[in-house]
Scaffold this motif. Structure first.
Motif, PDB file in Angstrom:
ATOM      1  N   ASP A 210       0.811  -1.215   0.000  1.00 10.44           N
ATOM      2  CA  ASP A 210       0.000   0.000   0.000  1.00 10.44           C
ATOM      3  C   ASP A 210       0.847   1.268   0.000  1.00 10.44           C
ATOM      4  OD1 ASP A 210      -2.602  -1.518   0.398  1.00 10.44           O
ATOM      5  OD2 ASP A 210      -1.401  -2.183   2.094  1.00 10.44           O
ATOM      6  N   SER A 211       1.993   1.213   0.672  1.00  7.64           N
ATOM      7  CA  SER A 211       2.856   2.399   0.696  1.00  7.64           C
ATOM      8  C   SER A 211       3.385   2.721  -0.692  1.00  7.64           C
ATOM      9  CB  SER A 211       4.011   2.215   1.683  1.00  7.64           C
ATOM     10  OG  SER A 211       4.888   1.193   1.270  1.00  7.64           O
ATOM     11  N   SER A 212       3.584   1.713  -1.531  1.00  8.67           N
ATOM     12  CA  SER A 212       4.061   1.976  -2.897  1.00  8.67           C
ATOM     13  C   SER A 212       2.998   2.683  -3.729  1.00  8.67           C
ATOM     14  CB  SER A 212       4.505   0.674  -3.577  1.00  8.67           C
ATOM     15  OG  SER A 212       3.428  -0.237  -3.692  1.00  8.67           O
ATOM     16  N   VAL A 213       1.729   2.454  -3.406  1.00  9.31           N
ATOM     17  CA  VAL A 213       0.653   3.144  -4.104  1.00  9.31           C
ATOM     18  C   VAL A 213       0.632   4.619  -3.695  1.00  9.31           C
ATOM     19  CG1 VAL A 213      -1.816   3.151  -4.635  1.00  9.31           C
ATOM     20  CG2 VAL A 213      -0.663   0.991  -4.125  1.00  9.31           C
ATOM     21  N   LEU A 214       0.851   4.886  -2.398  1.00  8.06           N
ATOM     22  CA  LEU A 214       0.911   6.280  -1.937  1.00  8.06           C
ATOM     23  C   LEU A 214       2.128   6.999  -2.508  1.00  8.06           C
ATOM     24  CD1 LEU A 214      -1.340   5.477   0.133  1.00  8.06           C
ATOM     25  CD2 LEU A 214      -0.264   7.131   1.663  1.00  8.06           C
ATOM     26  N   SER A 215       3.259   6.300  -2.557  1.00 10.11           N
ATOM     27  CA  SER A 215       4.470   6.914  -3.111  1.00 10.11           C
ATOM     28  C   SER A 215       4.259   7.314  -4.564  1.00 10.11           C
ATOM     29  CB  SER A 215       5.646   5.940  -3.005  1.00 10.11           C
ATOM     30  OG  SER A 215       5.998   5.705  -1.663  1.00 10.11           O
ATOM     31  N   TYR A 216       3.489   6.534  -5.290  1.00  9.78           N
ATOM     32  CA  TYR A 216       3.230   6.790  -6.703  1.00  9.78           C
ATOM     33  C   TYR A 216       2.573   8.153  -6.918  1.00  9.78           C
ATOM     34  CZ  TYR A 216       1.226   6.142 -11.384  1.00  9.78           C
ATOM     35  OH  TYR A 216       0.864   6.293 -12.700  1.00  9.78           O
ATOM     36  N   ILE A 217       1.717   8.576  -5.981  1.00 10.25           N
ATOM     37  CA  ILE A 217       1.055   9.873  -6.137  1.00 10.25           C
ATOM     38  C   ILE A 217       1.788  10.982  -5.381  1.00 10.25           C
ATOM     39  CG2 ILE A 217      -1.189   8.781  -6.496  1.00 10.25           C
ATOM     40  CD1 ILE A 217      -1.954   9.747  -3.637  1.00 10.25           C
ATOM     41  N   GLY A 218       2.995  10.662  -4.888  1.00 12.14           N
ATOM     42  CA  GLY A 218       3.831  11.690  -4.286  1.00 12.14           C
ATOM     43  C   GLY A 218       3.620  11.933  -2.808  1.00 12.14           C
ATOM     44  N   GLU A 219       2.936  11.032  -2.117  1.00 10.52           N
ATOM     45  CA  GLU A 219       2.705  11.197  -0.682  1.00 10.52           C
ATOM     46  C   GLU A 219       3.978  10.905   0.105  1.00 10.52           C
ATOM     47  OE1 GLU A 219       0.185  12.061   1.310  1.00 10.52           O
ATOM     48  OE2 GLU A 219      -1.400  12.350  -0.171  1.00 10.52           O
ATOM     49  N   LYS A 220       4.226  11.699   1.136  1.00 13.63           N
ATOM     50  CA  LYS A 220       5.340  11.446   2.053  1.00 13.63           C
ATOM     51  C   LYS A 220       4.988  10.233   2.910  1.00 13.63           C
ATOM     52  CE  LYS A 220       7.795  13.469   6.015  1.00 13.63           C
ATOM     53  NZ  LYS A 220       7.381  12.410   6.991  1.00 13.63           N
ATOM     54  N   ILE A 221       5.935   9.318   3.060  1.00 10.67           N
ATOM     55  CA  ILE A 221       5.704   8.094   3.818  1.00 10.67           C
ATOM     56  C   ILE A 221       6.412   8.190   5.166  1.00 10.67           C
ATOM     57  CG2 ILE A 221       5.870   5.589   3.825  1.00 10.67           C
ATOM     58  CD1 ILE A 221       4.097   6.679   1.609  1.00 10.67           C
ATOM     59  N   ASN A 222       5.706   7.808   6.216  1.00  7.23           N
ATOM     60  CA  ASN A 222       6.263   7.765   7.573  1.00  7.23           C
ATOM     61  C   ASN A 222       6.526   6.313   7.964  1.00  7.23           C
ATOM     62  OD1 ASN A 222       5.730  10.711   8.223  1.00  7.23           O
ATOM     63  ND2 ASN A 222       3.645  10.011   7.812  1.00  7.23           N
ATOM     64  N   TYR A 223       7.639   6.092   8.644  1.00  6.64           N
ATOM     65  CA  TYR A 223       8.039   4.726   8.982  1.00  6.64           C
ATOM     66  C   TYR A 223       8.176   4.547  10.491  1.00  6.64           C
ATOM     67  CZ  TYR A 223       9.206   4.584   4.013  1.00  6.64           C
ATOM     68  OH  TYR A 223       9.148   4.653   2.638  1.00  6.64           O
ATOM     69  N   CYS A 224       7.998   3.303  10.925  1.00  3.19           N
ATOM     70  CA  CYS A 224       8.269   2.932  12.310  1.00  3.19           C
ATOM     71  C   CYS A 224       8.919   1.553  12.308  1.00  3.19           C
ATOM     72  CB  CYS A 224       6.984   2.932  13.148  1.00  3.19           C
ATOM     73  SG  CYS A 224       5.783   1.656  12.677  1.00  3.19           S
TER      74      CYS A 224
END
Length: 253
Positions: A210-224
């Motif tokens: 799912d994070s790869s889908v958000l990255s595709y539209i340019g969303e900043k990803i937060n990690y833990c």
């Protein structure tokens, strides 16, 4: 003075208002790599089906959680029979799986409202801890995050190889810096409107989570930081390892 006090109460109510929480459990896999007659999510892990262990873990972590379970239509009755057999009474919304994981999640998001917090989790990761589930939901809500993704640092030595079949490999590169490589896990937790926006994208093969889908539209990803024991059961040896972890007294609080 009265107006100031009233304004303070309104702001306080907004701050403490809890958002609805959803979990999409993806269980539409076929289980080909497990070499089983039934999909791996329905196989027993120490006498309890893997998928039952997964959903119970989420409901115990967050009792008011709304469960959306994605599976192929042909296995829905089997799933209902398993729940009855194991005396599991749980509210759930069953959604038909799609051609790929992307399409399965896309289908599930149609029943998730805006302004909610939604986790997407692999149905075959039954050993995720309740602590991690609770912590991730809490952080997204309290820190006003649009997403939160668990990752684990790679500790093995890595080589880039080409596999030619029958244990025949050729070296492509040894220049793989493991210090910058991390494995991605689930659950991945999002504000629902952010995830729904991303899933309006056309499907491409690089959408592996799912994070790869958000990255595709340019969303900043937060990690833990994820968990070493939060393994994904895809092969027989994974099932054996999960059983060993459970019998070893794996703590899941």
């Amino acid at each position: 003075m009265y107006k100031k006090k009233l304004r303070f109460v309104v702001i306080t109510n907004i701050i403490i208002m809890s958002l609805d929480k959803y979990a999409i459990i993806v269980a539409a896999g076929s289980g080909r790599r497990m070499s089983s007659n039934i999909p791996k999510q329905f196989l027993d892990l120490d006498a309890v089906p893997i998928l039952i262990r997964t959903i119970v873990k989420f409901k115990e972590a967050i009792p008011d959680l709304n469960l959306v379970i994605v599976m192929n239509q042909e296995y829905m009755q089997m799933w209902k029979d398993l729940l009855e057999k194991h005396n599991i009474q749980i509210r759930q919304r069953l959604v038909s799986g799609g051609l790929t994981r992307f399409h399965s999640v896309q289908n599930a998001l149609q029943v998730v409202p805006d302004d909610a917090i939604v986790a997407v989790h692999d149905g075959v990761r039954p050993l995720v801890s309740k602590r991690l589930i609770r912590d991730m939901f809490s952080r997204v809500e309290e820190e006003n995050l649009q997403n939160l993704i668990p990752v684990l640092h790679i500790v093995d030595t890595l080589k880039m190889l080409e596999y030619k079949g029958d244990d025949n490999y050729s070296l492509l590169s040894e220049e793989v810096d493991r210090n910058k490589l991390f494995a991605v896990q689930t659950p991945q937790v999002f504000m629902s409107q952010s995830l729904k926006k991303a899933y309006k994208s056309p499907y491409i093969e690089s959408f592996t989570d799912d994070s790869s889908v958000l990255s595709y539209i340019g969303e900043k990803i937060n990690y833990c930081t994820g968990e070493r024991t939060n393994i994904k059961i895809t092969r027989q040896e994974d099932l054996s390892l999960a059983s060993i972890l459970l019998r070893g007294g794996l703590k899941d609080e």
